[in-house]
Scaffold this active site. Structure first.
Site, PDB file in Angstrom:
ATOM      1  CG  ASN A 168     -90.583 -14.161  26.114  1.00  0.00           C
ATOM      2  OD1 ASN A 168     -90.057 -15.323  26.951  1.00  0.00           O
ATOM      3  ND2 ASN A 168     -91.722 -13.810  26.319  1.00  0.00           N
ATOM      4  CE  LYS A 191     -84.226 -26.553  28.272  1.00  0.00           C
ATOM      5  NZ  LYS A 191     -83.675 -25.470  27.120  1.00  0.00           N
ATOM      6  CD  GLU A 266     -96.883 -17.172  30.855  1.00  0.00           C
ATOM      7  OE1 GLU A 266     -97.369 -17.173  29.827  1.00  0.00           O
ATOM      8  OE2 GLU A 266     -95.864 -16.450  31.301  1.00  0.00           O
ATOM      9  CB  CYS A 300     -96.500 -14.894  27.307  1.00  0.00           C
ATOM     10  SG  CYS A 300     -96.102 -14.211  28.942  1.00  0.00           S
ATOM     11  CD  GLU A 477     -95.143 -19.061  36.481  1.00  0.00           C
ATOM     12  OE1 GLU A 477     -95.311 -18.848  35.382  1.00  0.00           O
ATOM     13  OE2 GLU A 477     -94.140 -19.449  37.026  1.00  0.00           O
TER      14      GLU A 477
END
Ligand code: NAI
Ligand code: MG
Length: 498
Positions: A168, A191, A266, A300, A477
């Site tokens: 996203n 990745k 997350e 999210c 984060e």
């Protein structure tokens, strides 16, 4: 800048692809083809067609990347933080210089409107700038343990870090993990999601041009099963940052567990936007529209539940419906206001959520259908959708839909608003709209969330720590908190005598 992006978009519509897109992994400072030559396709969600092939990596490609990172690790860990910061600052400058092309590629790969992708690229540059400076703040403590002793801490990098990135916000999520990891002296293997691999690859190459030594940041592409899982399971990896679904987050924890590898998760959210009766409704309308229809709700931290005072419920909903119906839907590269969902698979997931809500008899007051781009008859779009009033235990209230679907929950008393806001298993973010200073901060105190926005949804930036509680994950984060996340503390206590 805008002209350059629009020229590239036109090139795409003429040729069906873009020149110079990466096909290989980026390992040890160079493009590196997959060992067994397997490729897979990435899609343009706006037209619902493949436009490019890239490497389908596996455990052997991961092993090659790990070897490169392990070789590069000691020198990078021992480098001066200021030298690391200088590489990050040059990266920020290159991201800004190459922003038009990066934004076009991000928009094409993810489907999001070009102007949103431009914002993401600017945000990624800002992230590298922030951690370029933040590298200079790394410092330990000294501990007063008595005259005859010396106590102090050494801040060490966490080691080799894996970054599992969702589709996203491909570039933003890569940047917010990679920049602080590098600032802290860690090595990186990222990745990206198999739906959106392009911009993480380009970022690794830009870091290399900015002076990052070979092997310090590597990108291996492929599926979660074939490339992600072997990376997370690799014993040389000491930290995994994962952003994505709850189920995969649980799998990642399990894969990391045998090596006792640290994880930062997350995960999703079902975040409330609480609007009290005295709120500035203009600000609330803008905030709510962005919170649920930006990136077609694939966020999210989307504000997917509107918890609204019954006294203003009718007026607010009228205004939201008008604005939702006026959103101009179309291909992201045409700078539409509202783009497609990222994949056919995701479109069918969102459709199934809304179909089942309809079957339960919920009232869908606008949208509710999968559609094609009105201009082309192609693409994986879902209408901006509002479900008015769902019971607190309804799946539409409880489950993350991850699409442009707002669910409304009216309340009568502030206490009820709080109960509704806290009434899911998720606890990622919350929005509050009110002019009442005390009510705003009461709710901010009492809502369970990693971050709270007052009178502007998504307020703040890279400076502000970000993460979830409960099923939304753990760890933080962004901000200086991310430097800590990628560091280890070693305490030293010495007896030095009288
Ligand atoms: P996912 O969580 O499976 O994928 C996220 C990343 O994890 C991708 O890079 C994927 O390749 C990787 N991955 C998958 N399995 C793995 C494994 N066993 N080990 C290591 N890495 C692995 O999400 P997916 O399937 O793309 O979407 C499913 C749902 O997840 C969406 O409908 C949405 O609700 C949610 N989601 C939430 C996101 C968020 O930002 N919180 C982002 C993307 C999806
Ligand atoms: Mg794609």
């Amino acid at each position: 800048m805008t002209a350059e992006a629009d020229r590239l978009a036109a090139e795409y519509f003429q040729t069906g692809t873009l020149s110079g897109l990466p096909r290989d992994h980026f390992i040890d400072g160079r493009w590196s083809p997959p060992q067994y030559g397997r490729m897979m396709e990435t899609f343009d969600p706006g037209l619902g067609r493949a436009y490019h092939a890239f490497s389908a990596g596996d455990a052997d490609d991961v092993a090659t990347a790990v070897e490169a990172a392990v070789r590069a690790g000691p020198d990078w860990a021992r480098s001066r933080p200021a030298a690391r910061g200088a590489v990050l600052a040059r990266t920020a400058a290159l991201l800004r210089e190459e922003a038009p092309r990066l934004a076009v590629i991000e928009s094409l790969d993810s489907g999001k409107p070009l102007q949103e992708a431009e914002g993401d690229v600017a945000g990624a540059a800002r992230t590298f700038e922030y951690y370029a400076a933040a590298a200079n703040t790394l410092q330990g403590d000294s501990f007063p343990i008595g005259h005859e002793y010396l106590g102090y801490s050494i801040i060490e990098p966490a080691g080799l870090t894996a970054h599992i990135i969702p589709w996203n916000y491909p570039l933003s999520t890569a940047a917010r993990g990679i920049a602080p990891a590098l600032a802290a002296g860690c090595t990186v293997i990222a990745k990206p999601a198999e739906q959106t691999p392009m911009t993480a690859l380009l970022l690794a190459e830009i870091l290399h041009r900015a002076g990052l030594p070979a092997g310090v940041c590597n990108v291996v592409t492929g599926t979660g099963q074939d490339a992600g899982a072997p990376l997370v399971r690799h014993p040389a990896v000491r930290h995994v940052s994962f952003t994505g679904s709850v189920q995969t987050g649980v799998n990642v924890m399990r894969e990391a567990a045998p090596n006792v590898t640290r994880v930062l998760l997350e995960l999703g959210g079902k975040s409330p936007v609480v609007v009290l009766a005295d709120a500035d409704l203009d600000a609330a309308v803008e905030g709510i529209l962005g919170a649920i229809f930006e990136n077609a709700g694939q966020i999210c931290s989307a504000g997917s539940r509107l918890v609204v005072d019954r006294g203003i419920h009718g007026e607010l909903l009228d205004r939201l419906v008008k604005r939702a119906e006026a959103l101009q839907i179309g291909h992201g590269l045409k700078r539409s206001q509202f783009g497609p969902l990222n994949s056919a698979e995701h479109l069918s997931r969102v459709t199934a959520h809304v179909e089942s809500a309809r079957k339960r008899g919920l009232s869908i007051i606008t949208g509710g259908n999968a559609i094609a781009d009105p201009a082309t008859g192609q693409g994986w779009f879902f209408e901006p959708t509002i479900i008015d009033t769902a019971p607190a235990n309804d799946p539409a209230v409880q489950q993350e839909i991850f699409g442009p679907v707002l669910v409304v929950q009216p309340f009568d008393e502030e206490e009820e608003a709080l109960m509704l806001a806290n009434g899911t298993d998720y606890a990622l973010v919350a929005g509050i709209y009110t002019r009442d200073f005390s009510a705003a901060h009461r709710l901010a105190r009492d809502i369970d969330a990693g971050q709270v926005f007052i009178n502007e949804y998504f307020a703040g930036g890279i400076e502000v720590p970000f993460g979830g509680n409960r099923m939304s994950g753990f760890g933080r984060e962004k901000g200086l908190a991310a430097l800590e996340a990628y560091s280890r503390v070693k305490s030293v206590a010495a007896r030095i005598g009288k």
